[in-house]
Design a protein around this motif. Sequence first.
Motif, PDB file in Angstrom:
ATOM      1  N   VAL A  17       0.872  -1.179   0.000  1.00 36.17           N
ATOM      2  CA  VAL A  17       0.000   0.000   0.000  1.00 36.17           C
ATOM      3  C   VAL A  17       0.906   1.226   0.000  1.00 36.17           C
ATOM      4  N   GLY A 127      -2.996  -0.233  -3.812  1.00 34.14           N
ATOM      5  CA  GLY A 127      -3.469  -0.978  -2.659  1.00 34.14           C
ATOM      6  C   GLY A 127      -4.494  -0.245  -1.810  1.00 34.14           C
ATOM      7  N   CYS A 129      -6.013   0.996   1.525  1.00 30.72           N
ATOM      8  CA  CYS A 129      -5.508   1.340   2.853  1.00 30.72           C
ATOM      9  C   CYS A 129      -6.308   0.570   3.899  1.00 30.72           C
TER      10      CYS A 129
END
Length: 187
Positions: A17, A127, A129
Amino acid sequence: MLLQFKIQLHNIAKPPVWRKVLVPAHFSFDKFHSVIQEAFGWYDAHLYQFSPKGFNSSPQIGIPDDSGWDDEEIINSKKIKLSEIFTEKGQKFTYIYDFGDYWQHNITLEEIKRGTAKKAELLDGKGACPPEDCGGAGGYEWMREVLSNPENKEYESMKNWLGMEENETWDVAYFDKEATTIAVKSV
């Protein structure tokens, strides 16, 4: 001057992420904190700190604590500009958000660019979170494991806690670049 940063959540993989942002060098660390909050979708509900290598490294930049429990001097994040710390391409720093869940973000200064801007800009990201208050990197992995198995006894309560609809699934790769771009520009 504009600073291009890559900010990646530590201990989160498959997928990682991260967000890439372009930030005016005159921004305070407090304003940079707000940019990071918007870029990752956090709710700014917890304390934070910037430092070279996490806790116990100097300088520590955050919100000074007047309680007296902390012997370390904290530099007020509202009174120090990014340009006072970030001076060299490749420089690394750490941003910790939520001292309980301990969301550690690895910050890398990728580029120093000529130019001016009044707002930060999201350049890219990857990504989903993790949700606020899920228990840090370990809690997020556990959450993902629970949500991957409808037979898990905690599956329904986890979906309820997250506010997910009946047929909705958690997509670890989901990143809404358009919405995040707007959020970052709002800072």
